[in-house]
Motif scaffolding. Structure first.
Motif, mmCIF file in Angstrom:
data_model
loop_
_atom_site.group_PDB
_atom_site.id
_atom_site.type_symbol
_atom_site.label_atom_id
_atom_site.label_comp_id
_atom_site.label_asym_id
_atom_site.label_seq_id
_atom_site.Cartn_x
_atom_site.Cartn_y
_atom_site.Cartn_z
ATOM 1 N N GLY A 214 0.766 -1.340 -0.113
ATOM 2 C CA GLY A 214 0.144 0.022 -0.095
ATOM 3 C C GLY A 214 0.879 1.273 -0.063
ATOM 4 N N THR B 47 0.255 3.711 -4.848
ATOM 5 C CA THR B 47 -1.088 3.543 -5.287
ATOM 6 C C THR B 47 -1.260 3.099 -6.624
ATOM 7 N N ALA C 266 -5.258 -7.181 -1.383
ATOM 8 C CA ALA C 266 -5.866 -6.063 -1.788
ATOM 9 C C ALA C 266 -6.760 -6.266 -2.821
ATOM 10 N N SER D 61 -10.015 -8.274 -2.444
ATOM 11 C CA SER D 61 -10.823 -7.234 -1.794
ATOM 12 C C SER D 61 -11.501 -6.127 -2.597
ATOM 13 N N GLY D 62 -10.865 -5.858 -3.625
ATOM 14 C CA GLY D 62 -11.588 -4.893 -4.574
ATOM 15 C C GLY D 62 -10.614 -3.542 -4.132
ATOM 16 N N GLU D 63 -9.842 -3.560 -3.202
ATOM 17 C CA GLU D 63 -9.056 -2.233 -2.823
ATOM 18 C C GLU D 63 -8.163 -1.686 -3.997
ATOM 19 N N ILE D 64 -7.567 -2.821 -4.708
ATOM 20 C CA ILE D 64 -6.700 -2.877 -5.906
ATOM 21 C C ILE D 64 -7.478 -3.201 -7.380
ATOM 22 N N ARG E 19 -5.197 1.881 -6.814
ATOM 23 C CA ARG E 19 -6.253 2.013 -5.924
ATOM 24 C C ARG E 19 -7.732 2.137 -6.320
ATOM 25 N N LYS E 20 -8.696 1.656 -5.845
ATOM 26 C CA LYS E 20 -10.011 1.728 -6.345
ATOM 27 C C LYS E 20 -10.430 3.218 -6.333
ATOM 28 N N GLU E 21 -9.817 4.245 -5.633
ATOM 29 C CA GLU E 21 -10.339 5.506 -5.544
ATOM 30 C C GLU E 21 -9.704 6.322 -6.668
ATOM 31 N N TRP F 119 -9.255 11.463 -8.181
ATOM 32 C CA TRP F 119 -9.287 10.661 -6.902
ATOM 33 C C TRP F 119 -10.843 10.843 -6.439
ATOM 34 N N GLU G 281 -13.674 8.936 -3.772
ATOM 35 C CA GLU G 281 -13.806 7.887 -2.726
ATOM 36 C C GLU G 281 -15.031 7.033 -3.136
#
Length: 605
Positions: free
Chosen positions: A276, A279, A297, A300-303, A578-580, A603, A605
Motif C-alpha cells: 500500500g 497507489t 487488496a 477485496s477490490g481495494e486494488i 487503488r480503487k479511488e 481521486w 472515494e
C-alpha cells in the motif's frame, strides 16, 4: 491483431489522407488556435476539453508512483545530472500543448495563437496575456526567446539539432515572436511550440548547464513541494495555476499531489505496492500480471486491475550493440549474436511467452516495415543506398526466434557460420580472430532489474557454447546514466518509445552526429546515410502516403541493421491501482502514454 485495431488504423490513415488532400497544399492563413502536421486540427477553436478528458472530474487526492533508482538534479533539460521525469512532465509547459488523440496536433497553451508561413518557413506565436509563472510573474516574449536560445545552445543535445535550423528568433509585438528557419522542415513550427519555457530572471548569473537541485520556476500545473534525492519527489498542484480555466486544462491536473517513491530494485518496489505504499503500478511482466496479483487488496477490490489498449508503435526494447566497439562493427557478428539469443526460450521462462516479440522498431502500426520484400515507393527510397544497406533491407527479413529449447542448436549453428564469415573461429574452445584475440565484450546492467539480469544469464550461457565469455558489469543508476551518455559500453539494455508522428527526434535517435556527440539517443552508434535520407524525406513530406513510405523505409534500415536484439511488447498497458483512482471511459489514441496518467485521472472515494 483484432478487427477493431485494424479498423482504427485504417480510419486514421484515411482521415489523414483526406485532410491532406483538402488542405496540405494551402498555406495556413492567419493566426489559429492549433496546428497539425498534416491537414487541420480535429478540435474547433471553441472546444470544451480534450476528447479523452473528463471536464466534470473532481479535484483532490493524490497518486503515488514507484521508481527504481534515484535523482540528483531538478533540471531535466540539460545533459548533466539525472533528473526525475515527473518534473519535465508536470512542472514545465510549452507554448503549445499536445492532444494524444491525434498523431501530431498541438493546441495553444502559453500561446493563444500560432501562425506559419506558406511553406512553414517561419512560425509566429502570440502569448496569452494571463500566462504566469508559478511565482505569479507574467510570461514575457523575452522569457520565451531566452528559453529557446539557452536550450538550443546549452541545453541537452536533444534540443540542438532543431536549433541549428533556426535562422532568427525575434519579438514582433508586445506579446508575439517569430522564429524563421534556414532549412525546409515542416515539423519545426510544432517542435518550437513544445519547447519548455523557463523564467529568465531565475537564471541570471547561474550556469544553466550545471546540475542543480534548485527547484525551477516554471508555468505548469504542479510545483515541486519536496525533493529528497534517492528517496522521494513530491509535486503539489498549484492552486493559482494560471491556465486552470483554459479548455485545454479542463479535466486535466485533477490530483492535488503527485508523489514518486524511489526503490533500489523493481522487486522491492512491487512489494511496496502490495503493502500500500504505492497507489498505482505499471506491470511489465505478463506472467506476474496473470499469476502474481492474488494478494488480499486485489481480492477485496481495494486494488483494481485494468488493461489500457493503444495504437502506437512498439518502439524498441532489448539489448543494443554499440557499433563504436570494434567487436560489433561487423553486422555479421551482430547477426550471429541475434541467432545465439534464444528468444523463444527466454520469453517462455520470463513471461510465459504471453506477449509477442517486437517485429520491428515501428511494429504494431501503419508505419511498420511489414512482411515481405520492400515494394513500390519504399523500395524506390531505399534503392539508391543499396550498396550500403545490410542484407534484408530490400528483401524479406524476420528476426531469428530460436527453437524453443535450451540448447537452440539451429541458432548456434547459424551463429558459428556468421562468426566464421566475419573472421572468428573456435580455437581450443574459445572464439578467436586470426590474431588469436578472443571475442569478448562488456554487458552493462543497471542495478535493480532482476528480469534483465535473468535474461543476460540465459544469454551468456548460450554464448559460452560459442566460446564467448562476456563481462557483466552491474552499476547504480547514476553511473549507468553517466556511462551511457558517453557510450562507454559494448552492450546494454535499451528502450526507445516511438510515436505515430516520428520527426526531428529521429535525428537524435539515429543521426550520425550522435556517433561522437555525447548525450544523444544513438546508443548503437549507427552512421547510415540511408537512415538520414529517410528522416529528411519524412520531415519534408507533403502527404501522409509519402510520410508513411519514408518511415517504413527507415524501419527497414533500423531493423535489418541488426543494432538491437529485440524483446517483447504489449499492445495494452497493464495498470493496477487503488480503487479511488479513476480515468475517463474515452481513451486516447496513444493509450497509457505521456498525457494520460496522472494527467486525466482523478481521486474519488
Amino acid at each position: 491483431m483484432t478487427q477493431r485495431n485494424l479498423s482504427i488504423r485504417a480510419l486514421w490513415h484515411v482521415a489523414c489522407t483526406l485532410a491532406l488532400c483538402c488542405s496540405a497544399a494551402h498555406a495556413q492563413q492567419g493566426p489559429k488556435h492549433g496546428i497539425a502536421m498534416y491537414g487541420e486540427p480535429a478540435l474547433p477553436p471553441d472546444f470544451v476539453s480534450l476528447p479523452y478528458a473528463n471536464p466534470d472530474a473532481p479535484t483532490g487526492g493524490r497518486i503515488i508512483f514507484g521508481e527504481v533508482g534515484g535523482f540528483d538534479s531538478l533540471n531535466p533539460h540539460i545533459l548533466k545530472g539525472n533528473a526525475p521525469w515527473g518534473v519535465q512532465a508536470n512542472v514545465f509547459e510549452g507554448l503549445m500543448g499536445r492532444s494524444y488523440d491525434e498523431p501530431f496536433t498541438l493546441y495553444g497553451l502559453l500561446a493563444a495563437t500560432i501562425e506559419t508561413g506558406p511553406n512553414r518557413e517561419w512560425v509566429e506565436f502570440t502569448l496569452r496575456p494571463e500566462a504566469r509563472f508559478s511565482d505569479g510573474s507574467p510570461v514575457t516574449v523575452d522569457d520565451v526567446i531566452w528559453s529557446h536560445t539557452i536550450l538550443g545552445t546549452e541545453g541537452h543535445p536533444r534540443f540542438h539539432a532543431a536549433w541549428q535550423k533556426v535562422d532568427t528568433i525575434e519579438q514582433t509585438g508586445p506579446s508575439s515572436l517569430r522564429i524563421t528557419f534556414n532549412s525546409p522542415d515542416r515539423e519545426l513550427p510544432l517542435i518550437m511550440g513544445l519547447r519548455p519555457i523557463f523564467q529568465k530572471a531565475q537564471w541570471g548569473g547561474r550556469d544553466f548547464a550545471a546540475s542543480s537541485m534548485i527547484p525551477p520556476i516554471a508555468t505548469g500545473p504542479y510545483v515541486i513541494d519536496k525533493a529528497d534525492p534517492g528517496r522521494s519527489l513530491v509535486l503539489s498542484r498549484n492552486p493559482d495555476y494560471w491556465g486552470r480555466d483554459l479548455p485545454f486544462a479542463q479535466g486535466q491536473y485533477n490530483l492535488d499531489e503527485i508523489r514518486y517513491e524511489y526503490f533500489a530494485d523493481s522487486g522491492v518496489m512491487f512489494e511496496a505496492f502490495k503493502a500500500g505504499e504505492i497507489t498505482s503500478f505499471r506491470e511489465g511482466d505478463a506472467a506476474r500480471w496473470d499469476e502474481g496479483y492474488d494478494f488480499g487488496a486485489v481480492a477485496s477490490g481495494e486494488i483494481v486491475k485494468a488493461e489500457i489498449p493503444h495504437e502506437r508503435p512498439t518502439g524498441i526494447s532489448g539489448l543494443v550493440f554499440n557499433t563504436r566497439s570494434p567487436v560489433f562493427s561487423d553486422w555479421r557478428v551482430r547477426d550471429a549474436l541475434l541467432h545465439a539469443f534464444n528468444y523463444t526460450f527466454i520469453a517462455q521462462t520470463q513471461t510465459g511467452g504471453a506477449d509477442p516479440r517486437i517485429p520491428s522498431f515501428f511494429g504494431n502500426s501503419v508505419l511498420a516495415m511489414g512482411d515481405g520484400p520492400a515494394e513500390g515507393p519504399v523500395r524506390a527510397l531505399l534503392e539508391p543506398f543499396e550498396d550500403s544497406l545490410v542484407p534484408g533491407a530490400l528483401d524479406a527479413y524476420a528476426l531469428p526466434a530460436g527453437d524453443g529449447t535450451a540448447r537452440n542448436r539451429k541458432g548456434i549453428r547459424t551463429a558459428v557460420q556468421q562468426l566464421e564469415a566475419a573472421g572468428w573461429t573456435p580455437q581450443d574452445g574459445v572464439m578467436r580472430n586470426q590474431n588469436g584475440t578472443p571475442l569478448t565484450f562488456e554487458i552493462l546492467l543497471r542495478q535493480g532489474s532482476a528480469q534483465e539480469q535473468a535474461i543476460v544469464n540465459i544469454f551468456t550461457e548460450a554464448l559460452g557454447r560459442l566460446g564467448i565469455s562476456p563481462k557483466i558489469t552491474t552499476i547504480d543508476n547514476a553511473q549507468y546514466v553517466e556511462r551511457t551518455n558517453v557510450y562507454d559500453f559494448d552492450m546494454a539494455f535499451y528502450r526507445r518509445a516511438l510515436s505515430l508522428s516520428p520527426g526531428n527526434e529521429q535525428i537524435l535517435y539515429w543521426g550520425s552526429d550522435g556517433v561522437t556527440e555525447p548525450g544523444s539517443r544513438n546508443w548503437m552508434g549507427m552512421d547510415s546515410p540511408a537512415a538520414e535520407a529517410m528522416i529528411d524525406t519524412m520531415l519534408n513530406a507533403r502527404s501522409s502516403d509519402e510520410f508513411t513510405s519514408a518511415v517504413r523505409a527507415l524501419d527497414r534500415v533500423l531493423t535489418t541493421g541488426r543494432y538491437v536484439i529485440p524483446l517483447w511488447y504489449s499492445a495494452a498497458s497493464r495498470l493496477a491501482f487503488r480503487k479511488e483512482l479513476h480515468y475517463p471511459d474515452r481513451l486516447p489514441l496513444y493509450g497509457d502514454w505521456s498525457g494520460f496518467q496522472p494527467d486525466v485521472w482523478w481521486w474519488e472515494e
